[in-house]
Design a protein around this motif. Structure first.
Motif, mmCIF file in Angstrom:
data_model
loop_
_atom_site.group_PDB
_atom_site.id
_atom_site.type_symbol
_atom_site.label_atom_id
_atom_site.label_comp_id
_atom_site.label_asym_id
_atom_site.label_seq_id
_atom_site.Cartn_x
_atom_site.Cartn_y
_atom_site.Cartn_z
ATOM 1 N N PRO A 118 113.697 38.429 -9.505
ATOM 2 C CA PRO A 118 114.308 39.668 -9.991
ATOM 3 C C PRO A 118 113.981 39.872 -11.474
ATOM 4 C CG PRO A 118 115.970 37.951 -9.780
ATOM 5 C CD PRO A 118 114.704 37.406 -9.195
ATOM 6 N N THR A 119 113.649 41.112 -11.815
ATOM 7 C CA THR A 119 113.316 41.433 -13.196
ATOM 8 C C THR A 119 114.406 42.256 -13.866
ATOM 9 O OG1 THR A 119 112.129 43.374 -12.422
ATOM 10 C CG2 THR A 119 110.842 41.353 -12.774
ATOM 11 N N GLY A 120 115.397 42.652 -13.096
ATOM 12 C CA GLY A 120 116.484 43.460 -13.636
ATOM 13 C C GLY A 120 117.382 43.914 -12.516
ATOM 14 N N ILE A 121 118.288 44.823 -12.839
ATOM 15 C CA ILE A 121 119.174 45.325 -11.806
ATOM 16 C C ILE A 121 118.358 46.163 -10.827
ATOM 17 C CG2 ILE A 121 121.201 45.232 -13.293
ATOM 18 C CD1 ILE A 121 120.999 48.267 -13.611
ATOM 19 N N GLY A 122 118.807 46.179 -9.579
ATOM 20 C CA GLY A 122 118.102 46.932 -8.556
ATOM 21 C C GLY A 122 118.318 46.316 -7.186
ATOM 22 N N THR A 123 117.637 46.880 -6.183
ATOM 23 C CA THR A 123 117.766 46.450 -4.803
ATOM 24 C C THR A 123 116.530 45.660 -4.399
ATOM 25 O OG1 THR A 123 119.108 48.397 -4.299
ATOM 26 C CG2 THR A 123 118.110 47.255 -2.436
ATOM 27 N N TYR A 124 116.767 44.495 -3.812
ATOM 28 C CA TYR A 124 115.689 43.608 -3.361
ATOM 29 C C TYR A 124 115.869 43.390 -1.863
ATOM 30 C CZ TYR A 124 115.182 42.846 -8.346
ATOM 31 O OH TYR A 124 114.996 43.038 -9.701
ATOM 32 N N LYS A 125 114.743 43.529 -1.096
ATOM 33 C CA LYS A 125 114.817 43.437 0.362
ATOM 34 C C LYS A 125 113.868 42.382 0.895
ATOM 35 C CE LYS A 125 116.205 48.217 1.076
ATOM 36 N NZ LYS A 125 115.994 49.424 1.870
ATOM 37 N N ASP A 126 114.263 41.786 2.033
ATOM 38 C CA ASP A 126 113.446 40.713 2.595
ATOM 39 C C ASP A 126 112.152 41.211 3.225
ATOM 40 O OD1 ASP A 126 114.670 41.896 4.792
ATOM 41 O OD2 ASP A 126 115.107 40.012 5.788
ATOM 42 N N ASP A 127 112.079 42.464 3.630
ATOM 43 C CA ASP A 127 110.820 42.936 4.207
ATOM 44 C C ASP A 127 109.783 43.228 3.122
ATOM 45 O OD1 ASP A 127 112.030 45.205 3.215
ATOM 46 O OD2 ASP A 127 111.657 46.432 4.993
ATOM 47 N N GLN A 128 110.167 43.058 1.867
ATOM 48 C CA GLN A 128 109.238 43.232 0.758
ATOM 49 C C GLN A 128 108.807 41.901 0.153
ATOM 50 O OE1 GLN A 128 111.753 45.628 -1.728
ATOM 51 N NE2 GLN A 128 111.417 47.484 -0.533
ATOM 52 N N SER A 129 109.451 40.792 0.570
ATOM 53 C CA SER A 129 109.139 39.507 -0.034
ATOM 54 C C SER A 129 109.604 38.360 0.849
ATOM 55 C CB SER A 129 109.833 39.403 -1.393
ATOM 56 O OG SER A 129 109.821 38.073 -1.845
ATOM 57 N N THR A 130 108.789 37.317 0.952
ATOM 58 C CA THR A 130 109.176 36.139 1.718
ATOM 59 C C THR A 130 110.236 35.323 0.995
ATOM 60 O OG1 THR A 130 107.408 34.847 0.711
ATOM 61 C CG2 THR A 130 106.917 35.913 2.817
ATOM 62 N N ASN A 131 110.397 35.512 -0.300
ATOM 63 C CA ASN A 131 111.388 34.744 -1.051
ATOM 64 C C ASN A 131 112.717 35.472 -1.211
ATOM 65 O OD1 ASN A 131 109.877 32.411 -1.485
ATOM 66 N ND2 ASN A 131 108.770 33.379 -3.163
ATOM 67 N N THR A 132 112.868 36.618 -0.573
ATOM 68 C CA THR A 132 114.167 37.292 -0.517
ATOM 69 C C THR A 132 114.662 37.114 0.903
ATOM 70 O OG1 THR A 132 113.554 38.905 -2.207
ATOM 71 C CG2 THR A 132 115.376 39.495 -0.751
ATOM 72 N N TYR A 133 115.806 36.434 1.046
ATOM 73 C CA TYR A 133 116.335 36.174 2.384
ATOM 74 C C TYR A 133 117.824 35.865 2.319
ATOM 75 C CZ TYR A 133 116.179 31.210 1.126
ATOM 76 O OH TYR A 133 116.366 30.003 0.508
ATOM 77 N N GLY A 134 118.436 35.825 3.486
ATOM 78 C CA GLY A 134 119.834 35.430 3.614
ATOM 79 C C GLY A 134 119.967 34.415 4.728
#
Length: 195
Positions: A118-134
């Motif tokens: 993350p570079t700042g506030i905002g929305t991060y989604k798993d379909d945009q990155s393998t390192n974003t997950y739950g």
């Protein structure tokens, strides 16, 4: 015989009247140890008159967690869990932040979320990155994890990001090895370390 009874009766009365009754013990009262600080602020001097205010505050000793700087909770659609153990770590090489929310040390359920660099506030989604997950774990073998190859099921909204603190909320739908799903929502507000 009556003389003997009278002698014993008078001895008994004398003995009981001379015996002091022990006082009942003082009940113990639970006490709370407090420590406090006192600060004073002096005001301005005007025509020889000084005004000022003194404030004092106290805190109870013991282990406490600030509700503003280290909180996390999650809901799996059945129960809301307030995490008592919260660990957040930023990977110094990749930049992604992983937050672990644990019900109680060594107990389940446990939820993990990871935000890719993350570079700042905002929305991060798993379909945009393998390192974003739950992920949510109910035991060492019962785990529900998001899959970035499927339509995005993990959304992490970062609402605050500093060089040592991250805050926000999340929602994800995890799937276990039997293809059962769990939808989990939650929030976090905690410091992180960089390793």
């Amino acid at each position: 015989m009556n003389y003997f009874r009278l002698l014993i009766l008078s001895a008994f009365i004398t003995f009981t009247s001379c015996t002091k009754k022990k006082p009942d013990p003082t009940p113990s009262i639970a006490t709370t140890t407090t420590t406090g600080t006192t600060s004073s602020t002096s005001g301005s001097t005007n025509s020889g008159t000084t005004s000022g205010a003194t404030t004092s505050s106290g805190t109870t000793t013991g282990s406490t967690t600030s509700s503003e700087t280290n909180t996390a909770s999650f809901n799996d659609g059945t129960n809301t869990t307030v995490a008592s153990v919260i660990q957040a770590e930023k990977n110094a090489n990749t930049g992604h932040i992983t937050i672990s929310m644990i019900k109680i040390a060594n107990q389940f359920p446990t939820t993990f979320i990871s935000v890719n660099s993350p570079t700042g506030i905002g929305t991060y989604k798993d379909d945009q990155s393998t390192n974003t997950y739950g992920q949510i774990k109910y035991s060492s073998t019962d785990t529900y994890t998001t899959d970035f190859n499927v339509v995005g099921t993990c959304t992490i909204n970062v609402t605050e990001l500093t060089n040592s603190k991250v805050a926000g909320n999340f929602t994800f739908t995890g799937k276990n090895s039997s293809s059962a799903t769990k939808t989990v929502t939650g929030s976090f507000n905690c410091p992180y370390t960089t390793k």
